[in-house]
Scaffold this motif. Structure first.
Motif, PDB file in Angstrom:
ATOM      1  N   ARG A 143     -19.028 -47.064  33.694  1.00 43.09           N
ATOM      2  CA  ARG A 143     -18.532 -46.955  32.325  1.00 43.09           C
ATOM      3  C   ARG A 143     -17.979 -45.562  32.070  1.00 43.09           C
ATOM      4  NH1 ARG A 143     -21.623 -49.748  28.284  1.00 43.09           N
ATOM      5  NH2 ARG A 143     -20.880 -48.190  26.799  1.00 43.09           N
ATOM      6  N   ASP A 144     -16.939 -45.467  31.219  1.00 36.76           N
ATOM      7  CA  ASP A 144     -16.434 -44.164  30.801  1.00 36.76           C
ATOM      8  C   ASP A 144     -17.475 -43.491  29.915  1.00 36.76           C
ATOM      9  OD1 ASP A 144     -14.053 -44.452  32.138  1.00 36.76           O
ATOM     10  OD2 ASP A 144     -12.947 -45.200  30.394  1.00 36.76           O
ATOM     11  N   PHE A 145     -17.692 -42.200  30.142  1.00 35.32           N
ATOM     12  CA  PHE A 145     -18.711 -41.465  29.390  1.00 35.32           C
ATOM     13  C   PHE A 145     -18.465 -41.564  27.891  1.00 35.32           C
ATOM     14  CE2 PHE A 145     -20.327 -37.555  27.439  1.00 35.32           C
ATOM     15  CZ  PHE A 145     -21.639 -37.543  27.898  1.00 35.32           C
ATOM     16  N   GLY A 146     -17.196 -41.499  27.479  1.00 34.62           N
ATOM     17  CA  GLY A 146     -16.875 -41.507  26.052  1.00 34.62           C
ATOM     18  C   GLY A 146     -17.200 -42.793  25.341  1.00 34.62           C
ATOM     19  N   THR A 147     -17.477 -43.873  26.075  1.00 38.38           N
ATOM     20  CA  THR A 147     -17.799 -45.154  25.446  1.00 38.38           C
ATOM     21  C   THR A 147     -19.296 -45.352  25.245  1.00 38.38           C
ATOM     22  OG1 THR A 147     -17.982 -46.385  27.540  1.00 38.38           O
ATOM     23  CG2 THR A 147     -15.767 -46.158  26.576  1.00 38.38           C
ATOM     24  N   LEU A 148     -20.093 -44.394  25.677  1.00 40.21           N
ATOM     25  CA  LEU A 148     -21.549 -44.545  25.615  1.00 40.21           C
ATOM     26  C   LEU A 148     -22.080 -44.268  24.218  1.00 40.21           C
ATOM     27  CD1 LEU A 148     -22.641 -42.674  28.879  1.00 40.21           C
ATOM     28  CD2 LEU A 148     -22.125 -45.118  28.594  1.00 40.21           C
ATOM     29  N   SER A 149     -23.237 -44.824  23.924  1.00 42.59           N
ATOM     30  CA  SER A 149     -23.954 -44.498  22.685  1.00 42.59           C
ATOM     31  C   SER A 149     -24.586 -43.119  22.817  1.00 42.59           C
ATOM     32  CB  SER A 149     -25.046 -45.537  22.427  1.00 42.59           C
ATOM     33  OG  SER A 149     -26.078 -45.420  23.398  1.00 42.59           O
ATOM     34  N   GLY A 150     -25.101 -42.601  21.706  1.00 43.81           N
ATOM     35  CA  GLY A 150     -25.724 -41.279  21.728  1.00 43.81           C
ATOM     36  C   GLY A 150     -26.894 -41.202  22.696  1.00 43.81           C
ATOM     37  N   GLY A 151     -27.745 -42.227  22.697  1.00 47.47           N
ATOM     38  CA  GLY A 151     -28.883 -42.235  23.599  1.00 47.47           C
ATOM     39  C   GLY A 151     -28.466 -42.328  25.049  1.00 47.47           C
ATOM     40  N   GLU A 152     -27.426 -43.135  25.326  1.00 45.59           N
ATOM     41  CA  GLU A 152     -26.926 -43.259  26.693  1.00 45.59           C
ATOM     42  C   GLU A 152     -26.313 -41.955  27.178  1.00 45.59           C
ATOM     43  OE1 GLU A 152     -25.832 -48.044  26.442  1.00 45.59           O
ATOM     44  OE2 GLU A 152     -24.335 -46.506  25.971  1.00 45.59           O
ATOM     45  N   ARG A 153     -25.601 -41.288  26.302  1.00 41.88           N
ATOM     46  CA  ARG A 153     -25.020 -39.981  26.679  1.00 41.88           C
ATOM     47  C   ARG A 153     -26.118 -38.979  27.002  1.00 41.88           C
ATOM     48  NH1 ARG A 153     -20.244 -38.944  22.192  1.00 41.88           N
ATOM     49  NH2 ARG A 153     -18.985 -40.778  22.700  1.00 41.88           N
ATOM     50  N   GLN A 154     -27.164 -38.978  26.185  1.00 35.78           N
ATOM     51  CA  GLN A 154     -28.252 -38.038  26.427  1.00 35.78           C
ATOM     52  C   GLN A 154     -28.894 -38.306  27.786  1.00 35.78           C
ATOM     53  OE1 GLN A 154     -29.121 -35.132  25.740  1.00 35.78           O
ATOM     54  NE2 GLN A 154     -30.422 -35.199  23.925  1.00 35.78           N
ATOM     55  N   ARG A 155     -29.123 -39.567  28.100  1.00 32.74           N
ATOM     56  CA  ARG A 155     -29.697 -39.916  29.397  1.00 32.74           C
ATOM     57  C   ARG A 155     -28.765 -39.518  30.529  1.00 32.74           C
ATOM     58  NH1 ARG A 155     -30.301 -45.771  27.975  1.00 32.74           N
ATOM     59  NH2 ARG A 155     -30.107 -46.138  30.201  1.00 32.74           N
ATOM     60  N   CYS A 156     -27.468 -39.653  30.316  1.00 32.30           N
ATOM     61  CA  CYS A 156     -26.494 -39.274  31.337  1.00 32.30           C
ATOM     62  C   CYS A 156     -26.516 -37.767  31.588  1.00 32.30           C
ATOM     63  CB  CYS A 156     -25.097 -39.718  30.905  1.00 32.30           C
ATOM     64  SG  CYS A 156     -23.808 -39.424  32.138  1.00 32.30           S
TER      65      CYS A 156
END
Length: 264
Positions: A143-156
């Motif tokens: 998945r493109d990073f910019g499409t993630l939710s806030g929680g998913e971005r934090q985990r990434c």
């Protein structure tokens, strides 16, 4: 091959910081010793100097006085690459315009371990796979990073830090702007990792749950350092945050809990 090396001892000795030699210090001299594998929570009101202290600990700003040692080595005597192999930081600001996939972002954590202009080390793919699995991101890796939710971005971003194979992990308000589910996920991560962790937190009750030690800051000064049960007294919390504080024990969980009230 494991992505997680041994934790490290962290010692801050009389460190302080100000914007220039001619201006007053924003962070007054602070000392503490965090033994390997412990979780340190840095707490205090807005403007207390929490993020400023973190920038000294992960070698972003040079201290005006004192020094920071990781396992007895002054981090400013090391190269930036060598420091990045020891200390990883996850900051509050998360870029949302990465034209990269989740796997690409996590792979950036391997940069400090690459030799010269080499594209990949032989272990990079294995370590990235392990970290993606550890952070439950394998299904999202394309998945493109910019499409993630806030929680998913934090985990990434935490996964990218873990891919550095650090011995010390620095987290700046990791639960900020996250819903309750994702806050609990981050708290579980902090509890499960066998690393030395330094984390800034706004929530004192959260700090009491997950931290082995706390450092309380106010106006750039240290108000106390040590285990939460000893440091986070009603009096110190009231003085630091300028509220009326009451420490209660929750009957079901048998854990201590702070409640607050504005001073009249």
């Amino acid at each position: 091959m494991s992505y997680q090396p041994a934790s490290a001892d962290v010692r801050a000795m009389n460190i302080s910081w100000g914007p220039s030699k001619d201006e007053s210090l924003i962070l007054k001299p602070i000392s503490f010793h965090l033994t390997a594998g412990r979780v340190l929570g840095i707490v205090g009101p807005n403007g207390a100097g929490k993020s400023t202290l973190l920038r000294l600990l992960y070698r972003f700003n040079l201290p005006a006085t004192g020094n920071v040692e990781v396992d007895g080595q002054d981090i400013w005597n090391l190269s930036p690459r060598a420091t990045a192999r020891m200390i990883a930081a996850v900051l509050q600001e998360q870029p949302s315009d990465f034209a990269l996939t989740v796997r690409d972002v996590v792979s950036l954590g391997r940069l400090p371990h690459r030799l010269g202009l080499s594209v990949h080390g032989e272990d990079d793919g294995v370590i990235v796979d392990q970290v993606l699995a550890r952070m439950h991101l394998t299904a999202l890796q394309d998945r493109d990073f910019g499409t993630l939710s806030g929680g998913e971005r934090q985990r990434c971003m935490v996964a990218r830090a873990l891919a550095q194979q650090p011995r010390v992990l620095v987290l700046d308000e990791p639960t900020n702007h996250l819903d309750i589910r994702h806050q609990l996920e981050i708290l579980r991560l902090i509890s499960d990792l066998d690393l030395t962790i330094i984390v800034t937190l706004h929530d004192l009750n959260m700090a009491m749950q997950v931290c082995d030690d706390v450092l309380v800051l106010k106006d750039g000064n240290s108000m106390g350092f040590g285990p939460p049960a000893r440091v986070l007294t009603e009096q110190l919390v009231s003085e630091t945050f300028e509220v009326t504080t009451r420490l209660e024990q929750l009957s079901l969980s048998q854990t201590d809990h702070f409640s607050y009230q504005l001073n009249h």
